[in-house]
Design a protein around this motif. Sequence first.
Motif, mmCIF file in Angstrom:
data_model
loop_
_atom_site.group_PDB
_atom_site.id
_atom_site.type_symbol
_atom_site.label_atom_id
_atom_site.label_comp_id
_atom_site.label_asym_id
_atom_site.label_seq_id
_atom_site.Cartn_x
_atom_site.Cartn_y
_atom_site.Cartn_z
ATOM 1 N N ARG A 128 0.709 -1.161 -0.018
ATOM 2 C CA ARG A 128 -0.129 -0.014 -0.055
ATOM 3 C C ARG A 128 0.856 1.263 -0.074
ATOM 4 O O ARG A 128 0.439 2.166 -0.802
ATOM 5 N N VAL A 129 1.985 1.084 0.752
ATOM 6 C CA VAL A 129 2.623 2.389 0.892
ATOM 7 C C VAL A 129 3.586 2.572 -0.438
ATOM 8 O O VAL A 129 3.703 3.945 -0.841
ATOM 9 N N ALA A 130 3.759 1.531 -1.179
ATOM 10 C CA ALA A 130 4.557 1.397 -2.569
ATOM 11 C C ALA A 130 3.631 2.107 -3.459
ATOM 12 O O ALA A 130 4.181 2.147 -4.645
ATOM 13 N N GLY A 131 2.335 1.936 -3.299
ATOM 14 C CA GLY A 131 1.330 2.532 -4.308
ATOM 15 C C GLY A 131 0.980 1.529 -5.144
ATOM 16 O O GLY A 131 0.241 1.757 -6.248
ATOM 17 N N LEU A 132 0.982 0.207 -4.783
ATOM 18 C CA LEU A 132 0.484 -0.801 -5.760
ATOM 19 C C LEU A 132 -1.258 -0.849 -5.760
ATOM 20 O O LEU A 132 -1.757 -0.567 -4.882
ATOM 21 N N SER A 133 -1.737 -0.659 -6.881
ATOM 22 C CA SER A 133 -3.189 -0.810 -6.908
ATOM 23 C C SER A 133 -3.934 -2.110 -6.885
ATOM 24 O O SER A 133 -5.066 -1.992 -6.653
ATOM 25 N N GLU A 134 -3.101 -3.302 -7.073
ATOM 26 C CA GLU A 134 -3.601 -4.545 -6.959
ATOM 27 C C GLU A 134 -2.700 -5.448 -6.377
ATOM 28 O O GLU A 134 -1.339 -5.210 -6.446
ATOM 29 N N PHE A 135 -3.029 -6.302 -5.664
ATOM 30 C CA PHE A 135 -2.092 -7.249 -4.980
ATOM 31 C C PHE A 135 -3.017 -8.532 -4.664
ATOM 32 O O PHE A 135 -3.887 -8.462 -3.933
ATOM 33 N N LEU A 136 -2.403 -9.662 -5.098
ATOM 34 C CA LEU A 136 -3.112 -10.777 -4.719
ATOM 35 C C LEU A 136 -2.967 -11.266 -3.221
ATOM 36 O O LEU A 136 -1.802 -11.309 -2.697
ATOM 37 N N VAL A 137 -4.097 -11.813 -2.687
ATOM 38 C CA VAL A 137 -4.001 -12.345 -1.291
ATOM 39 C C VAL A 137 -4.744 -13.520 -1.498
ATOM 40 O O VAL A 137 -5.556 -14.022 -2.234
ATOM 41 N N ASP A 138 -4.780 -14.395 -0.339
ATOM 42 C CA ASP A 138 -5.549 -15.627 -0.229
ATOM 43 C C ASP A 138 -6.538 -15.287 1.087
ATOM 44 O O ASP A 138 -6.220 -14.721 2.192
ATOM 45 N N VAL A 139 -7.793 -15.695 0.797
ATOM 46 C CA VAL A 139 -8.875 -15.449 1.702
ATOM 47 C C VAL A 139 -8.894 -16.864 2.462
ATOM 48 O O VAL A 139 -8.940 -17.894 2.082
ATOM 49 N N ASN A 140 -9.085 -16.560 3.920
ATOM 50 C CA ASN A 140 -9.043 -17.637 4.857
ATOM 51 C C ASN A 140 -10.510 -17.672 5.384
ATOM 52 O O ASN A 140 -10.938 -18.894 5.453
ATOM 53 N N VAL A 141 -11.057 -16.738 5.895
ATOM 54 C CA VAL A 141 -12.173 -16.755 6.352
ATOM 55 C C VAL A 141 -13.297 -15.773 5.927
ATOM 56 O O VAL A 141 -12.698 -14.619 5.891
ATOM 57 N N VAL A 142 -14.654 -15.846 5.844
ATOM 58 C CA VAL A 142 -15.556 -15.089 5.569
ATOM 59 C C VAL A 142 -16.496 -15.226 6.600
ATOM 60 O O VAL A 142 -16.930 -16.272 6.866
ATOM 61 N N HIS A 143 -16.796 -13.978 7.068
ATOM 62 C CA HIS A 143 -17.940 -13.796 8.227
ATOM 63 C C HIS A 143 -19.107 -14.499 7.901
ATOM 64 O O HIS A 143 -19.613 -14.421 6.729
ATOM 65 N N ALA A 144 -19.751 -15.308 8.708
ATOM 66 C CA ALA A 144 -20.851 -15.821 8.296
ATOM 67 C C ALA A 144 -22.031 -15.013 8.105
ATOM 68 O O ALA A 144 -23.172 -15.485 7.241
ATOM 69 N N ASP A 145 -22.252 -13.604 8.373
ATOM 70 C CA ASP A 145 -23.056 -12.762 8.008
ATOM 71 C C ASP A 145 -23.160 -12.263 6.638
ATOM 72 O O ASP A 145 -24.125 -11.537 6.310
ATOM 73 N N ILE A 146 -22.144 -12.569 6.000
ATOM 74 C CA ILE A 146 -21.818 -11.987 4.388
ATOM 75 C C ILE A 146 -22.658 -13.133 3.565
ATOM 76 O O ILE A 146 -22.323 -14.154 3.512
ATOM 77 N N PRO A 147 -23.604 -12.673 2.775
ATOM 78 C CA PRO A 147 -24.294 -13.561 1.705
ATOM 79 C C PRO A 147 -23.417 -14.215 0.698
ATOM 80 O O PRO A 147 -22.372 -13.431 0.330
ATOM 81 N N LEU A 148 -23.436 -15.375 0.658
ATOM 82 C CA LEU A 148 -22.550 -16.151 -0.297
ATOM 83 C C LEU A 148 -22.704 -15.362 -1.910
ATOM 84 O O LEU A 148 -21.601 -15.604 -2.378
ATOM 85 N N SER A 149 -23.778 -15.074 -2.092
ATOM 86 C CA SER A 149 -23.883 -14.403 -3.259
ATOM 87 C C SER A 149 -23.228 -13.135 -3.648
ATOM 88 O O SER A 149 -22.861 -12.660 -4.568
ATOM 89 N N SER A 150 -22.358 -12.395 -2.580
ATOM 90 C CA SER A 150 -21.779 -11.151 -2.585
ATOM 91 C C SER A 150 -20.434 -11.547 -2.491
ATOM 92 O O SER A 150 -19.556 -10.677 -2.856
ATOM 93 N N ILE A 151 -20.013 -12.869 -2.417
ATOM 94 C CA ILE A 151 -18.526 -13.240 -2.633
ATOM 95 C C ILE A 151 -18.065 -13.495 -3.958
ATOM 96 O O ILE A 151 -18.724 -14.185 -4.850
#
Length: 151
Positions: A128-151
């Motif tokens: 973020r400090v270097a100014g990258l606009s995109e950066f690949l990450v792995d998602v580990n946990v998604v909160h249970a209240d987030i609808p699956l359709s929004s993922i």
Amino acid sequence: LAGEWDQSIGTEIYWCSIYEPAPADVCGMVSMNNYVFYRSLQAHFDNGEPWQDTRWYRWMIDQQQDNPIRRYRNKEEVAERLDFLDRLHSDFRSGLYRDDPVDRPIINSGRQGRMAGEDGRHRLCVARVAGLSEFLVDVNVVHADIPLSSI
């Protein structure tokens, strides 16, 4: 995963709960702008402040007296990490950083679009400090209240 782990708190932190034990009622997600490590990166890379003058560096050195941090038990280990951060920033700025799934940051997705870094905070903050606009990450946990359709 359900629960209140993704609640926003305004408390300033230096590192993360693994190094700053806190009761559950004060654990939560902190804005990067309240993260002393991130602000110290900005001070060093954007404003030219020497590492030794940053709040994060001073905090790490202070911890060595009473509560040594596993990765930063002495000044030599701190110096090695600072060299790594300098190289990482340089690589990000020059486009030399290659994505390696082994080194990819791991995040957790909270409610209201909030993301929590679980592992790889150094890379996320330096990117973020270097100014990258995109950066690949792995998602580990998604909160249970987030609808699956929004993922």
